[in-house]
Design a protein around this motif. Structure first.
Motif, PDB file in Angstrom:
ATOM      1  N   PHE A 186       0.823  -1.207   0.000  1.00  0.00           N
ATOM      2  CA  PHE A 186       0.000   0.000   0.000  1.00  0.00           C
ATOM      3  C   PHE A 186       0.859   1.260   0.000  1.00  0.00           C
ATOM      4  O   PHE A 186       0.471   2.287  -0.546  1.00  0.00           O
ATOM      5  CB  PHE A 186      -0.927  -0.004   1.217  1.00  0.00           C
ATOM      6  CG  PHE A 186      -1.890   1.147   1.256  1.00  0.00           C
ATOM      7  CD1 PHE A 186      -2.828   1.315   0.251  1.00  0.00           C
ATOM      8  CD2 PHE A 186      -1.859   2.067   2.293  1.00  0.00           C
ATOM      9  CE1 PHE A 186      -3.718   2.385   0.284  1.00  0.00           C
ATOM     10  CE2 PHE A 186      -2.753   3.127   2.329  1.00  0.00           C
ATOM     11  CZ  PHE A 186      -3.682   3.280   1.326  1.00  0.00           C
ATOM     12  N   GLU A 240      -4.762   2.746  -6.748  1.00  0.00           N
ATOM     13  CA  GLU A 240      -5.788   1.695  -6.806  1.00  0.00           C
ATOM     14  C   GLU A 240      -5.162   0.319  -6.661  1.00  0.00           C
ATOM     15  O   GLU A 240      -5.697  -0.559  -5.957  1.00  0.00           O
ATOM     16  CB  GLU A 240      -6.541   1.801  -8.139  1.00  0.00           C
ATOM     17  CG  GLU A 240      -7.662   0.795  -8.330  1.00  0.00           C
ATOM     18  CD  GLU A 240      -7.200  -0.520  -8.955  1.00  0.00           C
ATOM     19  OE1 GLU A 240      -7.907  -1.531  -8.785  1.00  0.00           O
ATOM     20  OE2 GLU A 240      -6.126  -0.534  -9.587  1.00  0.00           O
ATOM     21  N   LEU A 271      -4.227  -0.155  -3.024  1.00  0.00           N
ATOM     22  CA  LEU A 271      -5.405  -0.333  -2.183  1.00  0.00           C
ATOM     23  C   LEU A 271      -6.030  -1.708  -2.381  1.00  0.00           C
ATOM     24  O   LEU A 271      -6.331  -2.415  -1.402  1.00  0.00           O
ATOM     25  CB  LEU A 271      -6.427   0.768  -2.501  1.00  0.00           C
ATOM     26  CG  LEU A 271      -7.723   0.749  -1.687  1.00  0.00           C
ATOM     27  CD1 LEU A 271      -7.428   0.929  -0.205  1.00  0.00           C
ATOM     28  CD2 LEU A 271      -8.674   1.837  -2.177  1.00  0.00           C
TER      29      LEU A 271
END
Length: 411
Positions: free
Chosen positions: A48, A371, A374
């Protein structure tokens, strides 16, 4: 239909200087992106955290993009290009502090990571300006008949430097470490500036008092939404790359799944750009003659299938092949999209349209990186890549079925 004259534009000295400068600065940017992904992951061991690099840059870049387009159209472009160039030298120079002195300054890994995010935030502002400047200068340098070929060569230069930058970044990190690689990056940006100094000045067609800022920015947005071919191509690129950004997770694949180390990471990171370079160099000699809209849609869908294949692979060379194939298909879409945007945009509004274009590009690339980080945290790395590839295929099918002008587009 346009008559192409392959490589004719390379006889233009000013165009060669522009491309050479762009080669060195993109080389530096790709090495920096490779370095930051590797550096941050080694500091945090958290996928992340890689996604947050993209978020740190895309927020200021997108926020400033419309204003940047106004500034580009209202001011002399060479001066702006050089200002951006030296701003990057200063900002990347700030990264030398934790790279060289983290022990003496007692920085923790997380403190260095937050410091990197802060520096990248400001590079995002600079990127909002530098991104549209080079393509907006090309139509003033080359004749219109050579513009499609110039766009293809510009993309080829970008991709060759990307390949070299990704690969060299990984190799230099493995051989010399982060701090010396940063010094190489700064040196490359300074070399780029030497070529940019050789370009002629390009003055604005406007007087600054002729147009208000908000009206100027609105004009660029309005033109794109009225031109369905441009809007469709940009949306296709934004959503496809947003969901198909497997490259952001390559540090994780290289370290934890494929066990390839820093050197293997550099080559894997360059794989998609190698594919793009091959296809774009081919297209510079043998251009697409018809059905470009349909080819664009097929290429994006095929790109999505390659990303799915990469996510499923546990073998280094198979993963490398999938990424090369994805790059070839992405290269086709880049050439078609870039040509559509340039050919359908008038000179007086080019900076603003290309700035909106840069919003789509930055949204897809950097938000795609976020994205990916995540979804990797939520689903796991492999599932997130497969999910992204599947969404890319669906996006291509959706836009192809709803935008008839793009589907029928030929130039």
């Amino acid at each position: 239909m346009i008559s192409f004259t392959p490589l004719k534009t390379l006889e233009n000295v000013e165009f060669r200087n522009l491309l050479t400068g762009r080669f060195f600065i993109v080389l530096a940017f790709r090495m920096l992106a490779t370095l930051l992904g590797w550096w941050v992951y080694q500091l945090t061991k958290d996928p992340f955290s890689i996604g947050l690099i993209g978020l740190s840059e895309v927020i200021p870049a997108v926020s400033c993009a419309l204003y940047a387009g106004h500034v580009i159209d209202m001011n002399e472009k060479k001066k702006l290009l050089l200002i951006c160039n030296y701003t990057y030298v200063f900002l990347i120079g700030l990264l030398l502090i934790p790279a060289f002195f983290h022990t003496q300054l007692h920085f923790t890994g997380h403190e260095i990571t937050y410091y990197i995010y802060g520096v990248i935030f400001f590079t995002g502002i600079a990127r909002a300006f530098i991104g549209p400047i080079v393509p907006s200068m090309i139509p003033k340098i080359v004749q219109k008949v050579n513009l499609p070929n110039a766009i293809t060569l510009n993309q080829a230069t970008f991709l060759i430097s990307s390949v070299c930058g990704h690969a060299a970044g990984g190799f230099l990190i493995g051989l010399f470490g982060v701090k010396w690689t940063l010094l190489v990056i700064i040196s490359l940006i300074l070399i780029a500036s030497a070529f940019f100094w050789q370009i002629n000045k390009q003055y604005s067609e406007y007087k600054k008092e002729d147009i208000k800022i908000l009206e100027s920015m609105r004009e660029g947005i309005s033109y794109i939404f009225k031109t369905k071919e441009i809007l469709g191509a940009l949306c296709l690129d934004m959503f496809a790359v947003l969901f198909g950004g497997a490259v952001a997770m390559i540090p994780v694949f290289a370290t934890d799944i494929l066990k390839s180390g820093a050197e293997g990471f550099g080559l894997l990171n360059a794989a998609s750009d190698i594919g793009s370079m091959i296809i774009i160099m081919t297209l510079s000699m043998i251009p697409l003659q018809k059905n470009q809209g349909k080819i664009l849609l097929v290429a994006v869908a095929g790109f999505g299938f390659c990303i799915i294949g990469f996510g499923l692979s546990n073998y280094y060379w198979l993963s490398f092949i999938f990424l090369v194939m994805s790059g070839m298909l992405d290269g086709i879409s880049v050439v078609i999209r870039g040509t559509i945007v340039q050919l359908k945009t008038p000179d007086h509004i080019r900076g603003r349209v290309l700035s909106v274009n840069s919003i789509f590009i930055m949204s897809s690339n950097e938000m795609g990186q976020f994205e990916s980080g995540l979804t990797a945290k939520m689903m796991g790395v492999v599932r997130s890549v497969i999910f992204g590839g599947s969404m890319t295929v669906l996006i291509a099918l959706l836009i192809g079925s709803t935008n008839s002008k793009l589907r029928k587009m030929q130039y």
